[in-house]
Design a protein around this motif. Structure first.
Motif, PDB file in Angstrom:
ATOM      1  N   ILE A  22      45.519 -79.473 -19.540  1.00 36.09           N
ATOM      2  CA  ILE A  22      45.111 -80.525 -20.339  1.00 36.09           C
ATOM      3  C   ILE A  22      44.415 -80.517 -22.362  1.00 36.09           C
ATOM      4  N   ASN A  23      43.394 -80.175 -21.602  1.00 34.11           N
ATOM      5  CA  ASN A  23      42.500 -79.825 -22.672  1.00 34.11           C
ATOM      6  C   ASN A  23      43.143 -79.354 -23.824  1.00 34.11           C
ATOM      7  N   GLU A  24      43.452 -78.233 -24.161  1.00 32.15           N
ATOM      8  CA  GLU A  24      44.242 -76.760 -24.100  1.00 32.15           C
ATOM      9  C   GLU A  24      45.251 -77.167 -25.146  1.00 32.15           C
ATOM     10  N   ASN A  25      46.282 -78.346 -24.115  1.00 29.80           N
ATOM     11  CA  ASN A  25      47.602 -78.775 -25.151  1.00 29.80           C
ATOM     12  C   ASN A  25      47.450 -80.115 -24.990  1.00 29.80           C
ATOM     13  N   GLN A  26      46.225 -80.704 -25.773  1.00 30.63           N
ATOM     14  CA  GLN A  26      45.541 -82.681 -25.948  1.00 30.63           C
ATOM     15  C   GLN A  26      46.989 -83.164 -25.217  1.00 30.63           C
ATOM     16  N   ARG A  30      46.350 -86.820 -17.328  1.00 29.07           N
ATOM     17  CA  ARG A  30      47.214 -86.034 -16.299  1.00 29.07           C
ATOM     18  C   ARG A  30      48.228 -86.124 -16.116  1.00 29.07           C
ATOM     19  N   SER A  31      48.706 -87.523 -16.250  1.00 26.07           N
ATOM     20  CA  SER A  31      50.364 -87.900 -16.570  1.00 26.07           C
ATOM     21  C   SER A  31      51.248 -87.129 -17.040  1.00 26.07           C
ATOM     22  N   GLN A  32      51.121 -87.288 -18.182  1.00 26.18           N
ATOM     23  CA  GLN A  32      51.451 -86.247 -19.040  1.00 26.18           C
ATOM     24  C   GLN A  32      51.391 -84.756 -19.002  1.00 26.18           C
ATOM     25  N   ALA A  33      50.314 -84.070 -18.536  1.00 27.71           N
ATOM     26  CA  ALA A  33      50.590 -82.879 -18.225  1.00 27.71           C
ATOM     27  C   ALA A  33      51.206 -82.425 -17.172  1.00 27.71           C
ATOM     28  N   PHE A  36      54.170 -82.775 -18.014  1.00 29.69           N
ATOM     29  CA  PHE A  36      55.453 -81.366 -19.069  1.00 29.69           C
ATOM     30  C   PHE A  36      55.591 -80.664 -18.202  1.00 29.69           C
ATOM     31  N   LEU A  37      54.438 -80.411 -16.792  1.00 25.96           N
ATOM     32  CA  LEU A  37      54.667 -78.638 -16.294  1.00 25.96           C
ATOM     33  C   LEU A  37      56.094 -79.349 -15.221  1.00 25.96           C
ATOM     34  N   ILE A  38      56.761 -80.283 -14.877  1.00 27.58           N
ATOM     35  CA  ILE A  38      57.524 -80.378 -14.216  1.00 27.58           C
ATOM     36  C   ILE A  38      58.971 -80.025 -14.985  1.00 27.58           C
ATOM     37  N   LYS A  39      59.360 -80.520 -16.150  1.00 24.14           N
ATOM     38  CA  LYS A  39      59.968 -80.608 -17.452  1.00 24.14           C
ATOM     39  C   LYS A  39      60.490 -79.069 -18.012  1.00 24.14           C
TER      40      LYS A  39
END
Ligand code: NI
Length: 133
Positions: A22-26, A30-33, A36-39
């Motif tokens: 989350i920090n590295e990708n801004q 957590r939901s957004q992260a 992103f990981l699932i996609k």
């Protein structure tokens, strides 16, 4: 699209890894992260299973190298069914950037990117793949 809430149980270390992502990708939360990981995983499996994907190929080269422009044009014509569009930018006196938007079977797109990157005089090349729809 309807949004569904669900609870996730994670080991402490995994949660710390998630927060690091989350920090590295801004990411904003957590939901957004997790989304992103699932996609990313879906795209990766489509890529590996040779499904239809969309993406872009980026090339950086010096235009005055002999036969280079002719070679990359010839290769692009061989893959005209996969190429949606291409754009050429003159970066400076010597260097060019070419961005090629592509859509097709993942293996064929990789093959195209490899052929282009392999042309003598190409300084840098890469492919980025995403969902086709
Ligand atoms: Ni140019």
């Amino acid at each position: 699209m309807a949004v569904v809430r669900f609870g996730v149980s994670l080991e402490k270390e995994l949660l710390e890894s998630l927060d690091k992502i989350i920090n590295e990708n801004q990411f904003s939360n957590r939901s957004q992260a997790i989304r992103f990981l699932i996609k990313s995983n879906i795209v990766k499996s489509k890529w590996e299973s040779n499904s239809i994907v969309a993406g872009s190929i980026t090339l950086v080269f010096q235009h005055h190298k002999s036969d280079l422009l002719q070679s990359i044009t010839d290769i692009q014509h061989q893959y005209h069914e996969e190429i949606l569009s291409s754009q050429h930018f003159h970066l400076d006196h010597d260097n060019c950037l070419e961005v090629i938007a592509v859509r097709g079977k993942a293996k064929r797109l990789n093959e195209l990117a490899d052929k282009l990157k392999g042309v003598k005089g190409i300084n840098h090349g890469g492919i980025t793949m995403s969902q086709s729809g």
